[in-house]
Design a protein around this motif. Structure first.
Motif, mmCIF file in Angstrom:
data_model
loop_
_atom_site.group_PDB
_atom_site.id
_atom_site.type_symbol
_atom_site.label_atom_id
_atom_site.label_comp_id
_atom_site.label_asym_id
_atom_site.label_seq_id
_atom_site.Cartn_x
_atom_site.Cartn_y
_atom_site.Cartn_z
ATOM 1 N N SER A 262 17.652 5.522 -5.376
ATOM 2 C CA SER A 262 16.825 4.458 -5.153
ATOM 3 C C SER A 262 16.656 3.835 -5.952
ATOM 4 C CB SER A 262 15.624 5.288 -3.782
ATOM 5 O OG SER A 262 16.446 6.312 -2.431
ATOM 6 N N LEU A 263 15.661 4.396 -6.354
ATOM 7 C CA LEU A 263 15.189 3.954 -7.621
ATOM 8 C C LEU A 263 16.181 3.107 -8.934
ATOM 9 C CD1 LEU A 263 13.401 6.783 -9.903
ATOM 10 C CD2 LEU A 263 12.204 4.817 -9.217
ATOM 11 N N CYS B 237 4.399 0.239 -10.448
ATOM 12 C CA CYS B 237 5.693 0.960 -9.942
ATOM 13 C C CYS B 237 6.629 -0.088 -8.972
ATOM 14 C CB CYS B 237 5.644 2.236 -9.442
ATOM 15 S SG CYS B 237 7.546 3.811 -8.646
ATOM 16 N N GLU C 274 7.783 1.598 0.196
ATOM 17 C CA GLU C 274 8.006 2.851 0.906
ATOM 18 C C GLU C 274 7.061 2.799 0.861
ATOM 19 O OE1 GLU C 274 10.807 4.049 1.105
ATOM 20 O OE2 GLU C 274 11.418 2.657 -0.441
ATOM 21 N N PHE D 132 9.044 0.065 -7.382
ATOM 22 C CA PHE D 132 9.232 0.974 -6.059
ATOM 23 C C PHE D 132 8.686 1.050 -5.027
ATOM 24 C CE2 PHE D 132 10.131 5.782 -4.580
ATOM 25 C CZ PHE D 132 11.767 5.193 -4.362
ATOM 26 N N VAL E 89 16.653 -0.108 -7.009
ATOM 27 C CA VAL E 89 15.408 -1.166 -7.379
ATOM 28 C C VAL E 89 14.858 -2.071 -7.933
ATOM 29 C CG1 VAL E 89 13.088 -1.336 -6.702
ATOM 30 C CG2 VAL E 89 13.848 0.402 -4.926
ATOM 31 N N TYR F 150 15.333 -5.664 -10.451
ATOM 32 C CA TYR F 150 13.917 -6.059 -10.825
ATOM 33 C C TYR F 150 14.430 -6.711 -12.522
ATOM 34 C CZ TYR F 150 8.952 -5.269 -12.432
ATOM 35 O OH TYR F 150 7.912 -5.906 -12.804
#
Length: 186
Positions: free
Chosen positions: A143-144, A26, A32, A28, A147, A151
């Motif tokens: 937030s996803l 992931c 975090e 993301f 990111v 990508y």
């Protein structure tokens, strides 16, 4: 977040570090984890109704606390049967719809016996979603999206993860899951 983890949450925390972040399953997650913005919640119920209440509490914390970027509801006492877990996942998704939170939050699912449709139970690609405990992972969709914009090929993430799982092999993943169970007792 900086509170002591229960044994089940410690096992999932270890798995996140070793598998999810360690193999970039992931894109993301790494940021975090490093920022310690993941909240782990230990759900010790096998009741769908009680678990959905705890799920709703985790969602509310996520919505109200900007220091929490993503939440993992670790199901330490129930839902070991994958079909029971899938039923709970359906209810959780329905709850998000009823609360008009689709588009705001997204669920990711992990289970010790995770099996993608159309795969054999022993297919190594299932390990991309196998965790030491059943987990409902609640993510902020905005937030996803941030990111994933940066990508290079987000549509390839599942395919790349499956290829990486095939490279690593089932024995590797079984070893990590065993280490995670050991980590929970420390």
């Amino acid at each position: 977040m900086n509170k002591p983890l229960t044994p089940a949450c410690a096992a999932v925390h270890f798995w996140v570090a070793e598998v999810v972040v360690g193999h970039n399953f992931c894109p993301f997650a790494r940021r975090e984890v490093e920022r310690e913005t993941l909240a782990y919640h230990d759900c010790r119920s096998s009741s769908i109704a009680e678990t959905l209440e705890l799920f709703a509490d985790a969602v509310q914390q996520l919505l109200q606390d900007d220091r929490v970027e993503t939440s993992l509801l670790v199901l330490s006492q129930g839902f070991t049967d994958f079909n029971d877990y899938l039923e709970l996942l359906d209810y959780a998704q329905l709850w998000l719809q009823q609360e008009d939170l689709e588009g705001t939050l997204q669920l990711a699912s992990f289970h010790p016996h995770y099996q993608f449709a159309g795969t054999a139970a022993d297919d190594v690609t299932n390990y991309t979603n196998r965790a030491p405990y059943p987990v409902l992972h609640i993510l902020r969709e905005a937030s996803l999206e941030r990111v994933l914009k940066r990508y290079p090929t987000p549509e390839r993430i599942p395919e790349d993860n499956c290829a990486r799982a095939e490279e690593l092999g089932s024995a590797y993943f079984e070893q990590v899951l065993a280490q995670a169970r050991t980590a929970q007792s420390k």
